[in-house]
Design an enzyme around this catalytic site. Structure first.
Site, PDB file in Angstrom:
ATOM      1  N   TYR A   1       0.422  -7.770  -2.105  1.00 29.64           N
ATOM      2  CA  TYR A   1      -0.671  -7.084  -1.412  1.00 29.64           C
ATOM      3  C   TYR A   1      -1.975  -7.632  -1.992  1.00 29.64           C
ATOM      4  O   TYR A   1      -2.406  -7.250  -3.067  1.00 29.64           O
ATOM      5  CB  TYR A   1      -0.579  -5.571  -1.599  1.00 29.64           C
ATOM      6  CG  TYR A   1      -1.771  -4.826  -1.022  1.00 29.64           C
ATOM      7  CD1 TYR A   1      -2.203  -5.060   0.280  1.00 29.64           C
ATOM      8  CD2 TYR A   1      -2.463  -3.887  -1.777  1.00 29.64           C
ATOM      9  CE1 TYR A   1      -3.287  -4.395   0.809  1.00 29.64           C
ATOM     10  CE2 TYR A   1      -3.541  -3.198  -1.249  1.00 29.64           C
ATOM     11  CZ  TYR A   1      -3.954  -3.459   0.037  1.00 29.64           C
ATOM     12  OH  TYR A   1      -5.035  -2.806   0.565  1.00 29.64           O
TER      13      TYR A   1
ATOM     14  N   ASP B   1       0.863  -8.474   2.864  1.00 24.71           N
ATOM     15  CA  ASP B   1      -0.475  -8.369   3.441  1.00 24.71           C
ATOM     16  C   ASP B   1      -1.415  -9.196   2.577  1.00 24.71           C
ATOM     17  O   ASP B   1      -1.798  -8.782   1.483  1.00 24.71           O
ATOM     18  CB  ASP B   1      -0.898  -6.900   3.487  1.00 24.71           C
ATOM     19  CG  ASP B   1      -2.310  -6.715   4.017  1.00 24.71           C
ATOM     20  OD1 ASP B   1      -2.908  -7.702   4.488  1.00 24.71           O
ATOM     21  OD2 ASP B   1      -2.824  -5.577   3.957  1.00 24.71           O
TER      22      ASP B   1
ATOM     23  N   GLU C   1       0.828  -1.204   0.000  1.00 20.61           N
ATOM     24  CA  GLU C   1       0.000   0.000   0.000  1.00 20.61           C
ATOM     25  C   GLU C   1       0.865   1.258   0.000  1.00 20.61           C
ATOM     26  O   GLU C   1       0.716   2.141   0.849  1.00 20.61           O
ATOM     27  CB  GLU C   1      -0.952   0.013   1.199  1.00 20.61           C
ATOM     28  CG  GLU C   1      -2.249  -0.737   0.946  1.00 20.61           C
ATOM     29  CD  GLU C   1      -3.363  -0.332   1.888  1.00 20.61           C
ATOM     30  OE1 GLU C   1      -4.246   0.452   1.472  1.00 20.61           O
ATOM     31  OE2 GLU C   1      -3.352  -0.796   3.030  1.00 20.61           O
TER      32      GLU C   1
ATOM     33  N   HIS D   1      -1.104  -1.244  10.358  1.00 25.11           N
ATOM     34  CA  HIS D   1      -0.450  -2.543  10.447  1.00 25.11           C
ATOM     35  C   HIS D   1       0.863  -2.381  11.214  1.00 25.11           C
ATOM     36  O   HIS D   1       1.358  -1.269  11.394  1.00 25.11           O
ATOM     37  CB  HIS D   1      -0.139  -3.102   9.053  1.00 25.11           C
ATOM     38  CG  HIS D   1      -1.354  -3.422   8.243  1.00 25.11           C
ATOM     39  ND1 HIS D   1      -1.693  -4.700   7.853  1.00 25.11           N
ATOM     40  CD2 HIS D   1      -2.322  -2.625   7.712  1.00 25.11           C
ATOM     41  CE1 HIS D   1      -2.793  -4.683   7.140  1.00 25.11           C
ATOM     42  NE2 HIS D   1      -3.200  -3.435   7.037  1.00 25.11           N
TER      43      HIS D   1
END
Length: 660
Positions: free
Chosen positions: A157, A196, A44, A314
């Site tokens: 991701y 992630d 991200e 996170h």
């Protein structure tokens, strides 16, 4: 110390710099040193190609490999940073399908020569299992793949489970990712999957798993068998898969490193909901992973989460590879198998990392805007080449020849070091301060204008403007002057010099439907100034006397104020009286925040949030307890965590609630 791999969803690549300990130095090199990492995978990043900057790409001692979204702005994005002193990849790709092309190439990764491929690309039948086409899957910048001699590293991701409209894309991405990893393993290569994945593996990996199951009416079996979680558990050794395994997924191919080091640890979460301030109460989920092939189990020294490091919703997750590992039946130094052949031997460097030769085509250092530079100071410190110096000397010689009136011996196309005035910039010959002599130079089609040493040309002020009334130039001196009535001065018409009227202007007294007042009428000073300025304007000076007289007369007529109008204005001013205290209270009510209600459990001021859940209440604001959610993920009574206070903002009357 070994080789440390760290993955972190930063929720914006510059987002951590707003927190400690990153706020002090605000550099990526300092951040990597604090993380003590050798390979850093960010998810991200939320940037585009135009947002890349020197401090982000030209990190001293580091190389970087970006995958950026093709269409959506400020969305997803993955980057892998590698420390040049510890490791260097031998191949790099973007995307999971192999359909994308390397920079400055029209050949896709899957069609490159075999020695340049990472391999394991999904077959046509594997891609057909996904509803979404391969181009769309790789258009959002969700994966970077690096190959080292020891293993293939995935930085991923995965799409989140936001709403039903993205289910096909999410499942399609996971299906193709599963196929790519299994194909690479089938080639005999080892795999490390990081990033992630937006999937909590089991009930222990989610704080509100039980509440979520009750809300959705699911059993424990159904919870771990949801489509995305089932695909993920097929990949993992020890993953819960109920019933027969899917075709093509008969064997697990990855190992959960962090869970292996902490098999029964509860509350080992890596993501928390920021909107409800769930991090202090550790009400989160574990959706960030470092996974590896089962054959690499003995390679790792440690693995854990770093929940104390702030900077995102996170936290970082890391895994450390030992200094020496057993690979293919022999003991090797980790640096020997994490760098191209011939760079290290038995942990000792044989040659230095070459900034010009070792970076791969996908490296950020080869992006045209940054290629050939180590940092931003190189732009100013670089010395000019010999050819540039020779051309500069020749240019200076030509200019000196022009000034001396001699033809130039240099090339006719030589550009002088100063800008030449264009046709629009060259003043007319009659303008003072500019020499009108033009010198003919061999090879030039137009003369070069010489700038003399006289004072720069200024626009001359007209004599009439200098004689204008000083009252017109004073203007407003203070803010109070805007509210005060205009000061009037008694000026008779004797001060106005009347010129003899021509036959055409005999009836000008009634021009415009107004009449000129007789002597003794009152004219305001500002009106006189306006009249004088009209008489002094250049356009009126160039006109005929009749036009000038008519302009002055019309100015007086239009600005004249009759005594009756003046009395009405003064009466209105006296009737309109504003109470300053009342005005202050009105403005205060308009800009003051509403008084918040107090929660029932702790008697603390509530916070306001906005409803985003689709339905009839979408967009409505509400008050709730300011404290964070507790570990249970639900509102609690008589505890230190969030109580059950809930009030719609439309139902709250601050004046009644505060006893006013």
């Amino acid at each position: 110390m070994g080789l440390r791999i760290t993955t972190w969803n930063v929720n914006g690549i510059r987002n951590p710099f707003g927190y400690q300990p990153w706020r002090d130095k605000r550099s990526f090199a300092a951040m990597f040193d604090i993380l003590e990492a050798d390979i850093v995978i960010f998810q991200e990043t939320k940037i585009q190609r135009k947002d890349l900057s020197d401090d982000m790409v030209l990190v001293p001692g580091w190389d970087c490999y970006f995958s950026l979204p093709r269409h959506k702005k400020g969305y997803s994005g993955v980057v892998i940073y590698t420390r040049q002193s510890a490791c260097a990849p031998i191949r790099a790709e973007e995307g999971i399908t192999g359909i994308l092309c390397p920079p400055n190439s029209s050949t896709s990764f899957s069609e490159l020569p075999e020695e340049q491929q990472i391999g394991g690309y999904p077959t046509a039948s594997q891609l057909a299992a996904s509803v979404v086409d391969a181009t769309t899957l790789d258009s959002e910048g969700r994966c970077v793949i690096l190959e080292f001699p020891a293993f293939v590293l995935f930085g991923v991701y995965s799409p989140a489970n936001r709403d039903e409209t993205r289910d096909d894309f999410r499942l399609g991405f996971l299906d193709v990712l599963d196929a790519r990893i299994r194909n690479i393993v089938a080639m005999g290569k080892r795999v490390v999957l990081t990033g992630d994945l937006n999937i909590s593996r089991d009930e222990i990996d989610s704080a509100n798993a039980e509440a979520s199951m009750r809300k959705q009416g699911l059993t424990g079996l159904e919870f771990v068998s949801t489509p995305a979680r089932r695909i993920f558990n097929h990949l993992l050794e020890g993953g819960k898969v109920f019933g027969e395994r899917d075709e093509g997924r008969e064997n697990p191919v990855l190992w959960d490193i962090c869970r292996a080091f902490h098999p029964k640890r509860k509350g080992m979460f890596t993501c928390w909901e920021q909107k409800v301030n769930a991090r202090p109460g550790n009400c989160g989920s574990r959706i960030d992973y470092v996974l590896c092939s089962p054959a690499m189990k003995d390679w790792f020294l440690d693995s854990n989460i770093q929940e104390g490091l702030m900077g995102s919703d996170h936290c970082p997750v890391y895994a450390v590879i030992k200094d020496t590992i057993y690979i293919d039946g022999e003991q090797r130094d980790v640096k020997d198998v994490m760098n191209p052949p011939g760079m290290f031997l038995n942990g000792k460097r044989l040659r230095e990392y070459s900034v010009t030769n070792d970076p791969l085509p996908l490296s950020g250092k080869l992006i045209p805007e940054f290629f050939g530079r180590r940092n931003i100071r190189d732009m100013f410190a670089r010395k000019p080449s010999v050819q540039q110096l020779q051309s500069t000397d020749a240019t200076i010689t030509d200019i000196e020849g022009i000034e001396a009136g001699k033809p130039s011996d240099g090339p006719a196309t030589m550009v002088p070091p100063f800008p030449i005035l264009t046709t629009a910039q060259v003043p007319p010959p009659s303008a003072p301060g500019i020499a009108t002599n033009s010198i003919s130079v061999a090879g030039q089609k137009r003369p070069v204008a010489e700038v003399s040493s006289n004072k720069p040309l200024k626009r001359a002020k007209s004599s009439t403007s200098a004689s204008a009334s000083p009252a017109a130039s004073r203007g407003q001196r203070s803010l109070k002057g805007f509210f005060k009535p205009k000061a009037s001065s008694t000026t008779t018409t004797d001060s106005i010099v009347e010129e003899p009227k021509t036959p055409e202007a005999k009836n000008s007294d009634n021009y415009g439907g107004l009449c000129v007042q007789a002597a003794g009428d009152v004219l305001e000073a500002s009106d006189m100034a306006a009249t004088t300025s009209k008489l002094a304007s250049p356009s009126l000076n160039e006109s005929t006397p009749n036009e000038s007289t008519q302009g002055a007369t019309s100015g007086i007529q239009s600005n004249a104020t009759s005594p009756s109008n003046a009395r009405k204005a003064s009466t209105q001013d006296q009737e309109t009286v504003h109470d300053p205290i009342q005005s202050k209270e009105s403005w205060s009510k308009l800009f003051t925040k509403p008084v918040a209600p107090r929660c029932e459990g702790h008697n603390e001021p509530c916070i306001t949030l906005l409803t985003k859940k689709p339905g009839m209440n979408l967009g409505r604001s509400f008050w709730m307890c300011p404290r964070p959610l507790g570990p249970s993920g639900a509102k609690e009574k008589n505890t230190q965590w969030r109580c059950q206070t809930f009030i719609w903002c439309s139902d709250w009357n601050s004046s009644v609630g505060n006893g006013e």
